[in-house]
Design a protein around this motif. Structure first.
Motif, PDB file in Angstrom:
ATOM      1  N   ASP A  24       0.526  -1.324   0.133  1.00 60.96           N
ATOM      2  CA  ASP A  24       0.446  -0.177   0.011  1.00 60.96           C
ATOM      3  C   ASP A  24       0.171   1.489   0.157  1.00 60.96           C
ATOM      4  O   ASP A  24       1.818   1.931   1.221  1.00 60.96           O
ATOM      5  N   ARG A  25       0.680   1.939  -1.590  1.00 60.68           N
ATOM      6  CA  ARG A  25       1.839   2.920  -1.091  1.00 60.68           C
ATOM      7  C   ARG A  25       1.251   4.024  -0.687  1.00 60.68           C
ATOM      8  O   ARG A  25       2.244   4.455   0.721  1.00 60.68           O
ATOM      9  N   SER A  26       0.043   3.926  -0.047  1.00 63.30           N
ATOM     10  CA  SER A  26       0.198   5.149   1.509  1.00 63.30           C
ATOM     11  C   SER A  26       0.558   4.958   2.363  1.00 63.30           C
ATOM     12  O   SER A  26       0.356   6.258   3.362  1.00 63.30           O
ATOM     13  N   ARG A  27       1.336   3.907   2.951  1.00 64.69           N
ATOM     14  CA  ARG A  27       1.886   3.472   4.001  1.00 64.69           C
ATOM     15  C   ARG A  27       3.427   3.830   4.097  1.00 64.69           C
ATOM     16  O   ARG A  27       4.379   3.562   4.643  1.00 64.69           O
ATOM     17  N   THR A  28       3.405   4.588   2.774  1.00 63.36           N
ATOM     18  CA  THR A  28       4.967   4.682   2.554  1.00 63.36           C
ATOM     19  C   THR A  28       4.883   6.735   3.937  1.00 63.36           C
ATOM     20  O   THR A  28       4.690   7.379   3.271  1.00 63.36           O
ATOM     21  N   GLU A  29       6.393   6.224   3.906  1.00 60.15           N
ATOM     22  CA  GLU A  29       7.316   7.706   3.978  1.00 60.15           C
ATOM     23  C   GLU A  29       8.483   8.276   3.613  1.00 60.15           C
ATOM     24  O   GLU A  29       9.232   7.352   3.785  1.00 60.15           O
ATOM     25  N   THR A  30       8.332   9.209   3.428  1.00 66.18           N
ATOM     26  CA  THR A  30       9.633   9.700   2.705  1.00 66.18           C
ATOM     27  C   THR A  30       9.916  10.984   3.664  1.00 66.18           C
ATOM     28  O   THR A  30       8.749  11.759   3.669  1.00 66.18           O
ATOM     29  N   ARG A  31      11.667  11.623   3.564  1.00 65.28           N
ATOM     30  CA  ARG A  31      11.961  12.441   4.120  1.00 65.28           C
ATOM     31  C   ARG A  31      12.967  12.484   4.025  1.00 65.28           C
ATOM     32  O   ARG A  31      13.959  12.005   2.877  1.00 65.28           O
ATOM     33  N   PRO A  32      13.653  13.606   3.520  1.00 69.71           N
ATOM     34  CA  PRO A  32      14.664  14.733   2.847  1.00 69.71           C
ATOM     35  C   PRO A  32      15.931  14.680   4.045  1.00 69.71           C
ATOM     36  O   PRO A  32      14.981  14.955   5.354  1.00 69.71           O
ATOM     37  N   SER A  33      17.302  13.975   3.466  1.00 70.54           N
ATOM     38  CA  SER A  33      18.643  14.686   4.725  1.00 70.54           C
ATOM     39  C   SER A  33      18.211  16.247   5.010  1.00 70.54           C
ATOM     40  O   SER A  33      17.605  16.843   4.176  1.00 70.54           O
ATOM     41  N   SER A  34      18.929  16.223   6.436  1.00 69.92           N
ATOM     42  CA  SER A  34      19.180  17.568   6.536  1.00 69.92           C
ATOM     43  C   SER A  34      19.589  19.087   5.519  1.00 69.92           C
ATOM     44  O   SER A  34      18.957  19.362   5.281  1.00 69.92           O
TER      45      SER A  34
END
Length: 70
Positions: A24-34
C-alpha cells in the motif's frame, strides 16, 4: 535511502510492488536529509515469507538509485 531525485520514491515503490503485490503506497513515508541531498523512504509491507523479504532486500540493494537499505 538514495540520492534525491524526482522519481526516487515512485521507482522504489514500483520495485516493492513487483515483489509484494498487496503493498500500500499510502503507508510509505518520505524524508529528505538535512542537507536535501538524500531521501529516506520507509515502506511497510506484510511479508508472506522470509524468501519474499529476502527478494525485496536483494532487489533494493541491487538498485542503482539506492545507497542504503535497512
Amino acid at each position: 535511502m538514495g540520492k534525491t531525485h524526482p522519481d526516487f520514491a515512485d521507482t522504489i515503490m514500483a520495485v516493492v510492488e513487483k515483489l509484494a503485490p498487496d503493498f500500500d503506497r499510502s503507508r510509505t513515508e518520505t524524508r529528505p536529509s538535512s542537507g536535501g541531498n538524500y531521501t529516506g523512504l520507509t515502506v511497510n509491507i506484510n511479508a508472506q515469507s522470509r524468501a519474499q523479504l529476502d527478494a525485496i532486500y536483494m532487489a533494493l540493494t541491487g538498485h542503482p538509485m539506492v545507497k542504503i537499505v535497512l
